[in-house]
Design a protein around this motif. Structure first.
Motif, PDB file in Angstrom:
ATOM      1  N   VAL A   1      -8.942   0.600   2.341  1.00  0.00           N
ATOM      2  CA  VAL A   1      -8.220  -0.670   2.194  1.00  0.00           C
ATOM      3  C   VAL A   1      -7.271  -0.873   3.370  1.00  0.00           C
TER       4      VAL A   1
ATOM      5  N   TYR B   1      -3.948 -10.141  -0.302  1.00  0.00           N
ATOM      6  CA  TYR B   1      -3.998 -10.200   1.156  1.00  0.00           C
ATOM      7  C   TYR B   1      -4.897 -11.341   1.629  1.00  0.00           C
ATOM      8  N   ARG B   2      -5.986 -11.576   0.891  1.00  0.00           N
ATOM      9  CA  ARG B   2      -6.890 -12.650   1.300  1.00  0.00           C
ATOM     10  C   ARG B   2      -6.215 -13.997   1.231  1.00  0.00           C
TER      11      ARG B   2
ATOM     12  N   ILE C   1      -7.216  -4.212   5.630  1.00  0.00           N
ATOM     13  CA  ILE C   1      -6.061  -5.098   5.705  1.00  0.00           C
ATOM     14  C   ILE C   1      -5.522  -5.152   7.113  1.00  0.00           C
TER      15      ILE C   1
ATOM     16  N   ALA D   1     -12.552  -4.091 -10.543  1.00  0.00           N
ATOM     17  CA  ALA D   1     -12.531  -4.067  -9.090  1.00  0.00           C
ATOM     18  C   ALA D   1     -13.599  -4.996  -8.528  1.00  0.00           C
TER      19      ALA D   1
ATOM     20  N   ILE E   1       0.838  -1.207   0.000  1.00  0.00           N
ATOM     21  CA  ILE E   1       0.000   0.000   0.000  1.00  0.00           C
ATOM     22  C   ILE E   1       0.865   1.245   0.000  1.00  0.00           C
TER      23      ILE E   1
ATOM     24  N   LEU F   1     -10.142   5.859  -0.519  1.00  0.00           N
ATOM     25  CA  LEU F   1     -10.013   4.460  -0.916  1.00  0.00           C
ATOM     26  C   LEU F   1      -8.795   3.826  -0.246  1.00  0.00           C
ATOM     27  N   PHE F   2      -7.690   4.572  -0.214  1.00  0.00           N
ATOM     28  CA  PHE F   2      -6.479   4.065   0.440  1.00  0.00           C
ATOM     29  C   PHE F   2      -6.766   3.741   1.905  1.00  0.00           C
TER      30      PHE F   2
ATOM     31  N   LEU G   1     -12.313  -8.563  -8.940  1.00  0.00           N
ATOM     32  CA  LEU G   1     -11.195  -8.906  -8.064  1.00  0.00           C
ATOM     33  C   LEU G   1     -11.611  -8.970  -6.602  1.00  0.00           C
TER      34      LEU G   1
ATOM     35  N   LEU H   1      -5.607  -1.461  -5.700  1.00  0.00           N
ATOM     36  CA  LEU H   1      -6.022  -1.791  -4.345  1.00  0.00           C
ATOM     37  C   LEU H   1      -6.827  -3.081  -4.332  1.00  0.00           C
ATOM     38  N   ALA H   2      -7.623  -3.318  -5.382  1.00  0.00           N
ATOM     39  CA  ALA H   2      -8.367  -4.584  -5.439  1.00  0.00           C
ATOM     40  C   ALA H   2      -7.402  -5.760  -5.534  1.00  0.00           C
ATOM     41  N   ILE H   3      -6.317  -5.598  -6.304  1.00  0.00           N
ATOM     42  CA  ILE H   3      -5.331  -6.681  -6.412  1.00  0.00           C
ATOM     43  C   ILE H   3      -4.646  -6.897  -5.070  1.00  0.00           C
ATOM     44  N   ILE H   4      -4.299  -5.797  -4.383  1.00  0.00           N
ATOM     45  CA  ILE H   4      -3.653  -5.933  -3.073  1.00  0.00           C
ATOM     46  C   ILE H   4      -4.574  -6.677  -2.113  1.00  0.00           C
ATOM     47  N   MET H   5      -5.871  -6.338  -2.178  1.00  0.00           N
ATOM     48  CA  MET H   5      -6.815  -7.028  -1.286  1.00  0.00           C
ATOM     49  C   MET H   5      -6.918  -8.503  -1.632  1.00  0.00           C
ATOM     50  N   ALA H   6      -6.919  -8.816  -2.939  1.00  0.00           N
ATOM     51  CA  ALA H   6      -7.013 -10.223  -3.346  1.00  0.00           C
ATOM     52  C   ALA H   6      -5.787 -10.995  -2.863  1.00  0.00           C
TER      53      ALA H   6
ATOM     54  N   VAL I   1      -5.650   3.208  -9.181  1.00  0.00           N
ATOM     55  CA  VAL I   1      -5.793   2.995  -7.741  1.00  0.00           C
ATOM     56  C   VAL I   1      -6.849   1.948  -7.460  1.00  0.00           C
ATOM     57  N   VAL I   2      -7.975   2.053  -8.173  1.00  0.00           N
ATOM     58  CA  VAL I   2      -9.068   1.113  -7.917  1.00  0.00           C
ATOM     59  C   VAL I   2      -8.601  -0.323  -8.170  1.00  0.00           C
ATOM     60  N   ILE I   3      -7.991  -0.541  -9.342  1.00  0.00           N
ATOM     61  CA  ILE I   3      -7.575  -1.905  -9.684  1.00  0.00           C
ATOM     62  C   ILE I   3      -6.438  -2.368  -8.774  1.00  0.00           C
TER      63      ILE I   3
ATOM     64  N   ALA J   1       0.245  -7.946   3.251  1.00  0.00           N
ATOM     65  CA  ALA J   1       0.342  -6.996   2.144  1.00  0.00           C
ATOM     66  C   ALA J   1       1.798  -6.669   1.858  1.00  0.00           C
TER      67      ALA J   1
END
Lengths: 99, 243
Positions: B73, A83-84, B77, B169, A28, B69-70, B172, A76-81, A72-74, A89
């Motif tokens: 997340v 992280y799951r 996390i 998004a 992040i 958004l930051f 994902l 952060l979604a990848i980072i969340m995926a 940013v949208v994509i 992270a």
């Protein structure tokens, strides 16, 4: 006022962002540093628009902002995926290909 | 000193300090707040350079939406997850700092060389031709003329990009439910079976000294009721003692 000063500021911010991408481990924070670099580039665009007395640079900066928002949208979604799956992270932990 | 110079030196210093804070802050939330500081000062610098529309967009899109958004997340996390300090690559940290410094010196020296070579000979730019006509309408109108005429195609492609990003998004972040949802009947059977708890769980303690959801209520015999504290609070800071 000499617009060159804005370019120096832009270069400084960009270098700090680049150093941050290399230094930090948290995905992040790396992402935030990328945003910093994009902002620095935008400042350069706005300055050049002023230097040349045309609005085209500002239009490009506007499009950069739109693309940065998508990124940013994509991202952060990848980072969340990630992280799951990995419960972390940290970029050093994402080495699935190494094992 | 003109007003713009004062604004530049004050806000430029704040922006650089914020950028250094983003890199140096130990916790990611601090990094996010430092980044917001830098972005707001950049927005004011845009306005100072006559880019009124971009300044407003910077505040609305960057400091508003993107930073929100930051933080969103970050909260998902886990704010507390500390960064590991072990070096995977030996000597990466000093090498990264050296690379950053070298890059900065290179770029700034390049700008300096170009500035000393170019700006002395060139006169101050004046608006001419269609640019002057556009700029006469003001910044927002001028940008609108450009975006909806010359850059209309790029603008339309941008909308496709935004829709694709939103869909991406969703794909994902989507998570399939792996097990079927429990029906009310199954829940009731579970609750009344062995190990279940048929009544609602007890409330947390309300005492004169401390009144918080992380304080366990006391049972008639004086022992704390473990069930009265939410399970998510326990790993954070442990149950406080009510007695």
């Amino acid at each position: 006022m000499n617009p060159d000063h804005y370019l120096y500021l832009s270069a400084l911010l960009f270098s700090i962002g680049a150093a941050g991408v290399l230094l930090r481990r948290s995905a992040i924070v790396i992402f935030m540093c990328v945003e910093l670099m994009l902002n620095a580039a935008n400042l350069a665009f706005v300055t050049f628009a002023r230097v040349h007395g045309q609005l085209d640079g500002q239009v490009v900066a506007f499009f950069t902002m739109v693309v940065a928002a998508c990124e940013v949208v994509i991202g952060l979604a990848i980072i969340m995926a990630i992280y799951r799956v990995r419960r972390s992270a940290d970029v050093d932990d994402a080495h699935l290909l190494a094992k | 000193m003109t007003g713009e110079q004062v604004a530049f030196w004050v806000l430029g210093a704040i922006a650089v300090a914020g950028a250094l804070g983003v890199v140096a802050a130990r916790k990611a939330v601090y990094s996010a707040l430092f980044l917001a500081t830098t972005m707001i000062s950049l927005a004011v610098l845009y306005v100072a350079q006559g880019a009124l529309f971009l300044g407003v967009v910077q505040v609305v899109v960057y400091t508003g939406a993107v930073m929100m958004l930051f933080l969103f997340v970050l909260m998902l996390i886990g704010v507390d997850s500390a960064e590991s300090l072990t070096e995977t690559i030996r000597g990466q940290r000093p090498a990264a700092i050296a690379a950053g410094l070298a890059f900065g010196v290179l770029v700034i020296a390049g700008i300096g060389a170009a500035a000393t070579a170019g700006s002395a000979a060139k006169p101050a730019p004046t608006l001419a031709g269609p640019a002057a006509e556009i700029a006469a309408h003001g910044n927002v109108e001028g940008l609108a003329v450009l975006i909806f005429n010359r850059y209309l195609w790029a603008f339309e492609v941008t909308s496709a990009l935004l829709i694709t990003a939103a869909l991406g998004a969703m794909v994902l972040a989507h998570r399939e439910r792996l097990t079927a949802r429990k029906t009310q009947r199954e829940l009731a059977i579970e609750r009344f079976g062995p190990g279940g708890h048929p009544t609602p769980l007890p409330n947390p303690g309300v005492f004169a000294r401390s009144n918080g959801v992380d304080v366990a209520a006391l049972l008639p015999d004086g022992s704390p009721a473990v069930l009265s504290v939410s399970a998510t609070l326990t790993p954070r800071r442990g149950e406080r003692d009510a007695t």
